[in-house]
Write an enzyme that holds these catalytic residues in place. Structure first.
Site, short mmCIF file in Angstrom:
data_model
loop_
_atom_site.label_atom_id
_atom_site.label_comp_id
_atom_site.label_asym_id
_atom_site.label_seq_id
_atom_site.Cartn_x
_atom_site.Cartn_y
_atom_site.Cartn_z
N LYS A 76 33.79 -33.69 48.45
CA LYS A 76 34.30 -32.66 47.51
C LYS A 76 35.20 -31.88 48.25
O LYS A 76 35.07 -31.45 49.31
CB LYS A 76 32.93 -31.58 47.14
CG LYS A 76 33.46 -30.48 46.36
CD LYS A 76 32.20 -29.61 45.89
CE LYS A 76 32.52 -28.60 45.01
NZ LYS A 76 31.16 -27.63 44.51
N SER A 151 30.31 -26.58 39.56
CA SER A 151 31.59 -27.04 40.10
C SER A 151 31.90 -28.16 40.61
O SER A 151 33.13 -28.54 40.98
CB SER A 151 31.84 -25.92 41.17
OG SER A 151 30.97 -25.95 42.36
N SER A 175 25.62 -26.38 40.93
CA SER A 175 26.79 -26.97 40.92
C SER A 175 26.92 -28.52 41.21
O SER A 175 27.85 -29.28 41.30
CB SER A 175 27.78 -26.33 41.85
OG SER A 175 28.63 -25.13 41.16
#
EC number: 6.3.5.7
Lengths: 484, 147
Positions: A76, A151, A175
């Site tokens: 990420k 997210s 998330s």
């Protein structure tokens, strides 16, 4: 090769069925060919990946291969990577090239993993749909008209589209688990303090926690084995002995006590989603578990408490982005205040600005007690609900999200509707507990997730339960359509 | 949902005397005033009160200054409305009975760990300053502050 799990890849690499260079090239080719459909990667690190793969092949040949030697993964874009742009999904950090690696990135490098690239996310991890990224929304591989969740939407979409076998992710209010649910994957948010936050760009420091998104619980266990560590550089990391999470995967679930909170099946939950989740819980009964209804009476207050605590911490954390030392700076500032205000006004997107303003409001003189202190007190009540529950049960189960993936634009104009997307996941972050989402079926061709919540440091128990479920069901083996 | 937090807000205000607008006074030292409504039938009045927790254009200007964020003139009304909505959501907290509950900062109530007072970082000033929008001779450059 792109249909193999991490466990299978490790096996294949060690038995020289394929080399890491072949495997890595295969994934890089897929990304180049297919990612324009999904927009899951922000940066593809082709040269680094191939160099790491080559080095991994050399180590595999000598027999001196660490745990994930030669296995490609994606990070990420919230984890700092030395010499590689780390944007956090924001214009503010579009030009930011960190001079160091996050501890998580270092752990994977030391374990021999190959970095394919950095994946997309909501700006500064603030969002539940990936629509707030500066680099454009990520599309859900199951239905490209729908959001992948957020997210960690890029992490989930990349794994669901088989553009990475696994990805790192972070979870502040859901998330990891919500995008895993919406993309038909296994996602694990460990206990707060289990995974180092050093080099993980901070959003809400008392809630943020890194974890993996994978296709199976077994892969999540393998990934967590490398990700979890005690780190002196993160003062909130908990010095708890490390365990081998794969060692307990095959334990029997006979006598496992499962608590199902009645508050998680109230108004707002899509009835078909509820049905899939309940059917999944019944599978656990067949495996020998005992199911009982429990109550987590303060569940309703978790979203309100979160939207004081998270914005308050965010407003403090993001004050470091000032246009002076790194990141975006506005053109021709007329004075220092103008430099600050315009750099931040132009560098941050709407949702990030909204949360900074809400946080500034909640922390402003005279309002601190009414908002922040009150929210921190409610936070303890929410944690106490779980402490009481875990006196009687081993694992709490319910839905991860209220519905399957929704369409782009469905909630983006109404922040409160978007915030309520995380209604079942937020309490876990407030309490600091480990939580997991695993696929439990499809509704209208889109996946829904079962959430498992464990006691502090009971990741092994969650992974064990999830793995046993995946031994007798095939929801996790379903793949998105059009995955070549 | 709207009805729910209005109902809870009603209980909140009775419980949360200090912050209550029942006395028609805003808390002292607050930069943002809670607007109080005219006297009406009690229920209507309380509901109106909740829906009037409202940030307006001048509040946004103050907040933007505190947070050092420029808010484009064309978006101020929209920002004010969305922040009002978020505050209405978080106002449900006031319904909770938290008398005697200690605020929780760390899930495991961990305290700050200390380390030995030794140098662990190396000096990497040049690397760090290479990231800056403007740096010269070891200094970060900003517009002139003092004449």
């Amino acid at each position: 090769m792109h249909n193999l799990t991490i466990a299978e890849l490790i096996h294949g690499l060690r038995n020289q069925e394929f080399s890491s260079v072949e495997l890595t090239r295969h994934y890089l080719d897929r990304i180049a060919r297919l990612d324009s459909r999904y927009n899951s990667y922000i940066t593809v690190t082709e040269d680094i990946a191939l160099a790491q793969a080559k080095a991994a092949d050399e180590r595999l040949a000598t027999g001196d291969a660490p745990a994930l030697c030669g296995v490609p993964i994606a990070h990420k874009d919230i984890f700092c990577t030395n010499g590689i742009r780390t944007s956090c999904g924001s214009k503010m950090l579009d030009n930011f090239i960190p001079p160091y690696d996050a501890t998580v990135v270092e752990n994977y490098r030391n374990a021999g993993a190959v970095m394919l690239g950095k994946v997309n996310m909501d700006e500064f991890a603030m969002g539940s749909s990936n629509e707030s990224s500066f680099y454009g929304p990520v599309k859900n591989p199951w239905n490209t008209n729908c959001v992948p969740g957020g997210s960690s939407g890029g992490s989930a979409a990349a794994v669901a589209a088989h553009l990475a076998p696994a990805a790192t992710a972070t979870d502040t209010g859901g998330s990891i688990r919500q995008p895993a649910s919406l993309c038909g994957l296994t996602g694990l948010k460990p206990t707060y303090g289990r995974v180092s936050r050093w080099g993980m760009i901070a959003f809400a420091s008392s809630l943020d926690q890194g974890g993996p998104i994978t296709r199976t619980a077994e892969d999540a266990a393998i990934m967590l084995n490398t990700m979890a560590s005690f780190d002196d550089k993160d003062s909130t990391c908990v010095d708890q002995p490390l365990e081998d999470y794969t060692a307990t995967l095959n334990d029997s679930l006979q006598g496992l006590r499962i608590g199902v909170p009645k508050e998680y099946f109230g108004e707002g939950l899509d009835p078909q989603t509820a049905e899939r989740v309940q059917a999944a819980i019944q599978e656990f009964e067949k495996l020998g578990a005992e199911v009982k209804e429990i109550s987590l009476p303060h569940t309703d207050l978790s979203v309100p408490a979160y939207y004081v605590i998270a914005p308050a911490e965010c407003s403090a954390n993001l004050s470091r982005f000032d246009g002076v030392r790194y990141g975006y700076r506005c053109e021709d500032p007329k004075d220092l205040n103008d430099l600050y205000k315009r750099s931040r006004g132009e560098g941050f997107g709407e949702e990030v600005k909204r949360r900074i303003l809400v946080g500034s409001y909640a922390l402003s003189a005279g309002y601190y007690d009414a908002y922040y202190r009150k929210a921190q007190q409610v936070r303890r009540l929410i944690k106490q609900d779980f402490v009481d529950a875990f006196n009687d049960v081993d694992v709490v189960m319910g839905p991860t999200a209220t519905s399957p993936a929704f369409e782009f634009g469905a909630k983006s104009s109404d922040p409160v509707a978007m915030y309520l997307e995380d209604i079942y996941t937020i309490a876990t972050n407030l309490a600091g507990l480990p939580g997991m989402s695993i696929p439990c079926g499809l509704v209208d061709g889109k996946p829904v997730g079962l959430q498992l919540i464990g006691n502090f440091f009971a990741e092994g128990k969650l992974l064990n339960a999830a793995h046993q479920f995946q031994q007798v069901t095939d929801h996790h083996q379903q793949t998105a359509p059009d995955i070549d | 949902m709207n009805e729910l937090y209005q109902r809870q807000g009603f209980r909140a205000r009775r419980k949360y005397g200090n912050f209550s607008a029942l006395n028609h006074k805003s808390p002292r030292n607050t930069p943002f005033k809670r607007k109080t409504g005219p006297k009406r039938r009690f229920t209507q009045w309380v509901q109106a009160l909740i829906s009037e927790i409202k940030v307006d254009r001048s509040d946004i200007a103050k907040l933007a200054e505190l947070a050092r964020i420029e808010i484009a003139e064309t978006t101020v009304d929209e920002v004010a409305k969305s922040i009002t909505d978020v505050l209405a959501l978080v106002d449900q907290l006031q319904a909770a009975d938290t008398d005697g509950i200690a605020p929780m900062a760390h899930p495991l109530d961990a305290t700050q760990r200390l380390r030995a007072d030794v140098v662990t970082e190396t000096n990497r000033r040049e690397e760090f300053q290479a990231l800056a929008p403007a740096a010269e001779q070891g200094l970060f450059l900003v517009p002139k502050v003092i004449d």
